[in-house]
Design a protein around this motif. Structure first.
Motif, PDB file in Angstrom:
ATOM      1  N   SER A  94      -7.237  80.920 -62.272  1.00 42.76           N
ATOM      2  CA  SER A  94      -6.372  80.069 -63.090  1.00 42.76           C
ATOM      3  C   SER A  94      -6.859  78.626 -63.059  1.00 42.76           C
ATOM      4  CB  SER A  94      -4.925  80.126 -62.586  1.00 42.76           C
ATOM      5  OG  SER A  94      -4.401  81.407 -62.777  1.00 42.76           O
ATOM      6  N   THR A  95      -7.196  78.140 -61.875  1.00 45.87           N
ATOM      7  CA  THR A  95      -7.696  76.777 -61.723  1.00 45.87           C
ATOM      8  C   THR A  95      -9.000  76.585 -62.490  1.00 45.87           C
ATOM      9  OG1 THR A  95      -6.662  76.583 -59.564  1.00 45.87           O
ATOM     10  CG2 THR A  95      -8.442  75.039 -60.042  1.00 45.87           C
ATOM     11  N   ASN A  96      -9.903  77.534 -62.376  1.00 50.75           N
ATOM     12  CA  ASN A  96     -11.185  77.413 -63.066  1.00 50.75           C
ATOM     13  C   ASN A  96     -11.049  77.536 -64.583  1.00 50.75           C
ATOM     14  OD1 ASN A  96     -13.120  76.841 -61.029  1.00 50.75           O
ATOM     15  ND2 ASN A  96     -12.745  78.881 -60.215  1.00 50.75           N
ATOM     16  N   MET A  97     -10.115  78.342 -65.046  1.00 52.90           N
ATOM     17  CA  MET A  97      -9.893  78.441 -66.487  1.00 52.90           C
ATOM     18  C   MET A  97      -9.318  77.135 -67.025  1.00 52.90           C
ATOM     19  SD  MET A  97     -11.223  81.192 -67.368  1.00 52.90           S
ATOM     20  CE  MET A  97     -10.725  81.423 -69.043  1.00 52.90           C
ATOM     21  N   LEU A  98      -8.442  76.486 -66.271  1.00 49.35           N
ATOM     22  CA  LEU A  98      -7.920  75.180 -66.684  1.00 49.35           C
ATOM     23  C   LEU A  98      -9.045  74.155 -66.776  1.00 49.35           C
ATOM     24  CD1 LEU A  98      -4.586  74.942 -64.655  1.00 49.35           C
ATOM     25  CD2 LEU A  98      -4.837  75.086 -67.139  1.00 49.35           C
ATOM     26  N   ARG A  99      -9.930  74.164 -65.783  1.00 48.82           N
ATOM     27  CA  ARG A  99     -11.078  73.240 -65.814  1.00 48.82           C
ATOM     28  C   ARG A  99     -11.953  73.501 -67.025  1.00 48.82           C
ATOM     29  NH1 ARG A  99     -12.846  73.887 -59.550  1.00 48.82           N
ATOM     30  NH2 ARG A  99     -11.157  72.672 -58.642  1.00 48.82           N
ATOM     31  N   LEU A 100     -12.192  74.760 -67.322  1.00 46.13           N
ATOM     32  CA  LEU A 100     -13.018  75.117 -68.476  1.00 46.13           C
ATOM     33  C   LEU A 100     -12.355  74.657 -69.768  1.00 46.13           C
ATOM     34  CD1 LEU A 100     -15.472  76.503 -69.718  1.00 46.13           C
ATOM     35  CD2 LEU A 100     -14.194  78.660 -69.627  1.00 46.13           C
ATOM     36  N   ASN A 101     -11.061  74.881 -69.890  1.00 44.35           N
ATOM     37  CA  ASN A 101     -10.344  74.431 -71.094  1.00 44.35           C
ATOM     38  C   ASN A 101     -10.441  72.921 -71.271  1.00 44.35           C
ATOM     39  OD1 ASN A 101      -9.540  76.919 -72.036  1.00 44.35           O
ATOM     40  ND2 ASN A 101      -7.607  76.896 -70.913  1.00 44.35           N
ATOM     41  N   ARG A 102     -10.271  72.170 -70.170  1.00 45.79           N
ATOM     42  CA  ARG A 102     -10.388  70.705 -70.244  1.00 45.79           C
ATOM     43  C   ARG A 102     -11.786  70.291 -70.681  1.00 45.79           C
ATOM     44  NH1 ARG A 102      -8.109  69.967 -64.687  1.00 45.79           N
ATOM     45  NH2 ARG A 102      -5.998  70.654 -64.978  1.00 45.79           N
ATOM     46  N   LEU A 103     -12.772  70.924 -70.116  1.00 44.19           N
ATOM     47  CA  LEU A 103     -14.158  70.622 -70.461  1.00 44.19           C
ATOM     48  C   LEU A 103     -14.424  70.893 -71.944  1.00 44.19           C
ATOM     49  CD1 LEU A 103     -17.024  69.795 -69.518  1.00 44.19           C
ATOM     50  CD2 LEU A 103     -17.424  72.211 -69.028  1.00 44.19           C
ATOM     51  N   LEU A 104     -13.953  72.020 -72.450  1.00 47.94           N
ATOM     52  CA  LEU A 104     -14.151  72.349 -73.849  1.00 47.94           C
ATOM     53  C   LEU A 104     -13.403  71.383 -74.770  1.00 47.94           C
ATOM     54  CD1 LEU A 104     -13.904  76.239 -73.655  1.00 47.94           C
ATOM     55  CD2 LEU A 104     -15.953  74.867 -74.038  1.00 47.94           C
ATOM     56  N   GLU A 105     -12.202  70.978 -74.357  1.00 52.17           N
ATOM     57  CA  GLU A 105     -11.457  69.995 -75.146  1.00 52.17           C
ATOM     58  C   GLU A 105     -12.177  68.653 -75.184  1.00 52.17           C
ATOM     59  OE1 GLU A 105      -7.594  69.913 -73.351  1.00 52.17           O
ATOM     60  OE2 GLU A 105      -7.007  71.843 -74.238  1.00 52.17           O
ATOM     61  N   GLU A 106     -12.775  68.235 -74.054  1.00 49.22           N
ATOM     62  CA  GLU A 106     -13.513  66.976 -74.000  1.00 49.22           C
ATOM     63  C   GLU A 106     -14.739  67.023 -74.873  1.00 49.22           C
ATOM     64  OE1 GLU A 106     -14.364  66.259 -69.893  1.00 49.22           O
ATOM     65  OE2 GLU A 106     -12.259  65.906 -69.377  1.00 49.22           O
ATOM     66  N   GLU A 107     -15.405  68.151 -74.941  1.00 48.04           N
ATOM     67  CA  GLU A 107     -16.603  68.290 -75.772  1.00 48.04           C
ATOM     68  C   GLU A 107     -16.274  68.257 -77.250  1.00 48.04           C
ATOM     69  OE1 GLU A 107     -19.014  71.622 -74.704  1.00 48.04           O
ATOM     70  OE2 GLU A 107     -19.544  70.775 -72.772  1.00 48.04           O
ATOM     71  N   GLU A 108     -15.061  68.704 -77.614  1.00 50.27           N
ATOM     72  CA  GLU A 108     -14.641  68.687 -79.019  1.00 50.27           C
ATOM     73  C   GLU A 108     -14.384  67.279 -79.509  1.00 50.27           C
ATOM     74  OE1 GLU A 108     -11.299  71.292 -79.514  1.00 50.27           O
ATOM     75  OE2 GLU A 108     -12.514  73.082 -79.169  1.00 50.27           O
ATOM     76  N   LEU A 109     -14.038  66.373 -78.580  1.00 52.77           N
ATOM     77  CA  LEU A 109     -13.709  64.986 -78.969  1.00 52.77           C
ATOM     78  C   LEU A 109     -14.931  64.228 -79.254  1.00 52.77           C
ATOM     79  CD1 LEU A 109     -10.990  64.121 -76.350  1.00 52.77           C
ATOM     80  CD2 LEU A 109     -10.674  64.807 -78.718  1.00 52.77           C
TER      81      LEU A 109
END
Length: 109
Positions: A94-109
């Motif tokens: 769960s923790t790693n999936m949250l980190r991955l989601n944040r990373l992907l959101e940052e790359e979209e910006l």
């Protein structure tokens, strides 16, 4: 490590699908004798009995004599260790999936 050494803990005992099915049957029925468990498997009474012995050694199954019959029931307490171990890795993912989601959101910006 031989089969007996490996199966004396809950992890080793539940590694086998036949033993997991025995656990499920006992959880659903409460208490059953060997002759009522055996028809659920494509093996003889001796083989089912060996699986029950492994579950007993791991503390997952308790037995009691009723006349000439031995009845088996589930003791789920040792499964708590398995639950705790799985829960740790559930939190890890769960923790790693949250980190991955944040990373992907940052790359979209």
């Amino acid at each position: 490590m031989n089969e007996n050494d490996y199966s004396r803990d809950a992890f080793g005992a539940i590694a086998d699908p036949t033993r997991r099915q025995l656990i499920r049957l006992l959880a659903e029925a409460g208490e059953l004798p060997l002759h009522e468990l055996t028809p659920h498997f494509q093996m003889g009474r001796t083989a089912v009995s060996k699986h029950l012995t492994i579950l007993k050694e791991a503390g997952l199954v308790l037995d009691r004599k009723v006349g000439r019959e031995t009845r088996f029931r589930l003791n789920a307490a040792p499964l708590k260790e398995v639950q705790d171990w799985v829960a740790y890795y559930s939190n890890f993912w769960s923790t790693n999936m949250l980190r991955l989601n944040r990373l992907l959101e940052e790359e979209e910006l």
